[in-house]
Design an enzyme around this catalytic site. Structure first.
Site, mmCIF file in Angstrom:
data_model
loop_
_atom_site.group_PDB
_atom_site.id
_atom_site.type_symbol
_atom_site.label_atom_id
_atom_site.label_comp_id
_atom_site.label_asym_id
_atom_site.label_seq_id
_atom_site.Cartn_x
_atom_site.Cartn_y
_atom_site.Cartn_z
ATOM 1 N N ARG A 59 0.804 -1.212 0.000
ATOM 2 C CA ARG A 59 0.000 0.000 0.000
ATOM 3 C C ARG A 59 0.845 1.272 0.000
ATOM 4 N NH1 ARG A 59 -2.882 -3.955 1.987
ATOM 5 N NH2 ARG A 59 -0.841 -4.475 2.772
ATOM 6 N N THR A 60 1.774 1.399 0.932
ATOM 7 C CA THR A 60 2.492 2.662 1.102
ATOM 8 C C THR A 60 3.377 2.960 -0.110
ATOM 9 O OG1 THR A 60 2.521 2.110 3.443
ATOM 10 C CG2 THR A 60 3.873 3.969 2.761
ATOM 11 N N LYS A 87 25.276 -5.059 -0.658
ATOM 12 C CA LYS A 87 26.730 -5.283 -0.613
ATOM 13 C C LYS A 87 27.348 -4.630 0.612
ATOM 14 C CE LYS A 87 26.923 -4.702 -5.627
ATOM 15 N NZ LYS A 87 27.396 -3.726 -6.623
ATOM 16 N N ARG A 109 11.180 3.819 3.919
ATOM 17 C CA ARG A 109 10.670 2.805 4.850
ATOM 18 C C ARG A 109 11.870 1.979 5.281
ATOM 19 N NH1 ARG A 109 5.529 -1.087 4.858
ATOM 20 N NH2 ARG A 109 4.645 0.942 5.334
ATOM 21 N N HIS A 137 4.502 5.924 11.596
ATOM 22 C CA HIS A 137 4.082 5.770 10.197
ATOM 23 C C HIS A 137 3.105 6.925 9.941
ATOM 24 C CE1 HIS A 137 2.988 4.188 6.419
ATOM 25 N NE2 HIS A 137 2.673 2.954 6.733
HETATM 26 N N1 CP Z 1 -0.437 0.049 5.857
HETATM 27 C C1 CP Z 1 0.781 -0.236 5.349
HETATM 28 O O1 CP Z 1 1.795 0.356 5.704
HETATM 29 O O2 CP Z 1 0.778 -1.224 4.404
HETATM 30 P P1 CP Z 1 2.067 -1.692 3.590
HETATM 31 O O3 CP Z 1 2.988 -2.363 4.559
HETATM 32 O O4 CP Z 1 1.538 -2.626 2.529
HETATM 33 O O5 CP Z 1 2.713 -0.476 3.004
#
Ligand code: CP
Length: 320
Positions: A59-60, A87, A109, A137
């Site tokens: 999603r993100t 590496k 991320r 998040h």
């Molecule tokens: N909600 C969320 O962060 O989903 P993903 O891990 O798929 O990005």
């Protein structure tokens, strides 16, 4: 370039309620762009953005990429596997090499809590935290809040219970900070082993029984049991967890009112949430995903120096 949010978006703990409201309000006009046949405006034409995803995401990552493409930014995706990180190159060296190619923004991320801030303090580009370890998040909590606001037309005074694996959840932390700044009442519900030790200092109500949370709340934000972060011993079994804490339609039917159901995804169906709830009439789980694109467009726009009052004009390509 800096805008009304400052240089970076690292978390909601460090934002004011006014800044959160600004992002949500800026997202409103951006929603409509995704409903057009041609989903593209030239607002961020010329901006170069790198998406550094060192942990799995559907999603993100896709949502940020759509947001960037719909604003006409040039986006490049880098994953740990297939990059020189595999590496042994450090995060900062990776980012500095990307900066040497004249980028404007990094979306990151990472599995380590604090990785986004660590990077933001070492590079000049804007940094957006797309989830760092168990810390924050922020764009997920913002899209959760936009979805709640769409339904209830307000956030102040709402009662939101965050259910499940709060201990491992960056989504829970961002929601706790963000919702309280917007005047909502926040509770958590889950086994003691899946609540942080410092939960009593976070300003939230703690429910031990899901039935009590359901009686109290206007909405439940149900968290995924993060099995990949558990070394064992947190819960007796998945079946036991579902029996004691699972959100089922049978339990919801005993509530005094219809509860709005949110889940950040990905879901463990039949564990923290039953399928008839996830797919039921009060679920806004896919609305959350839709709102994620608008929220991320708003964050990209504001961090790149877009003027909030010109967001409406930005739909046609102006507004910076
Ligand atoms: N909600 C969320 O962060 O989903 P993903 O891990 O798929 O990005």
């Amino acid at each position: 370039m800096t805008g009304p949010l400052g240089k970076d978006l690292l978390g909601l703990e460090s934002l004011s309620g006014e800044q959160i409201r600004l992002i949500l309000d800026t997202a409103e006009p951006f929603k409509e762009i995704s409903e057009r046949a041609i989903k593209k405006v030239p607002t961020l034409r010329g901006s170069t953005i790198v998406n550094l995803f060192f942990e799995a995401s559907t999603r993100t990552r896709v949502s940020f990429e759509f947001a960037q493409k719909r604003l006409s930014a040039d986006a490049v995706n880098v994953a740990a596997s297939g990059s020189s990180v595999s590496k042994g190159e450090t995060l900062v060296d990776t980012a500095r090499n990307l900066e040497a190619m004249r980028i404007d923004m990094v979306v990151i991320r990472h599995g380590a809590s604090g990785a986004a801030r660590f990077l933001a303090e070492r590079i000049e580009s804007n940094v957006i935290n797309a989830g760092d370890g168990t810390h924050e998040h922020p764009t997920q909590a913002l899209l959760d809040m936009l979805t709640l606001r769409d339904h209830f037309k307000r956030l102040a005074g709402l009662r939101i219970c965050i259910c499940g694996d709060v201990l491992h959840s960056r989504v829970a932390r961002s929601n706790m900070w963000g919702l309280q700044k917007m005047g909502a009442e926040v509770a958590v519900c889950g086994p003691r082993s899946l609540l942080p030790n410092a939960i009593d200092e976070m300003g939230v109500t703690v429910f031990r029984h899901i039935e009590d949370a359901i009686q109290w709340a206007d909405a439940l934000n149900i968290l995924r049991l993060q099995l990949e972060r558990m070394q064992g011993g947190y819960i007796p079994s998945l079946r036991e967890y579902n029996r004691v804490f699972g959100v089922s339609s049978e339990r919801l039917n005993r509530a005094p009112k219809d509860l709005l159901i949110l889940h950040p995804g990905p879901m463990n169906r039949g564990v923290e949430i039953d399928s008839d709830v996830a797919d039921g009439p009060h679920s806004v789980i896919l609305n959350q995903v839709t709102n994620g694109v608008a929220v991320r467009m708003a964050v990209l726009y504001l961090l790149s120096g877009g003027k909030p009052e010109l967001a409406e004009a930005a739909k046609g390509g102006g507004g910076r």
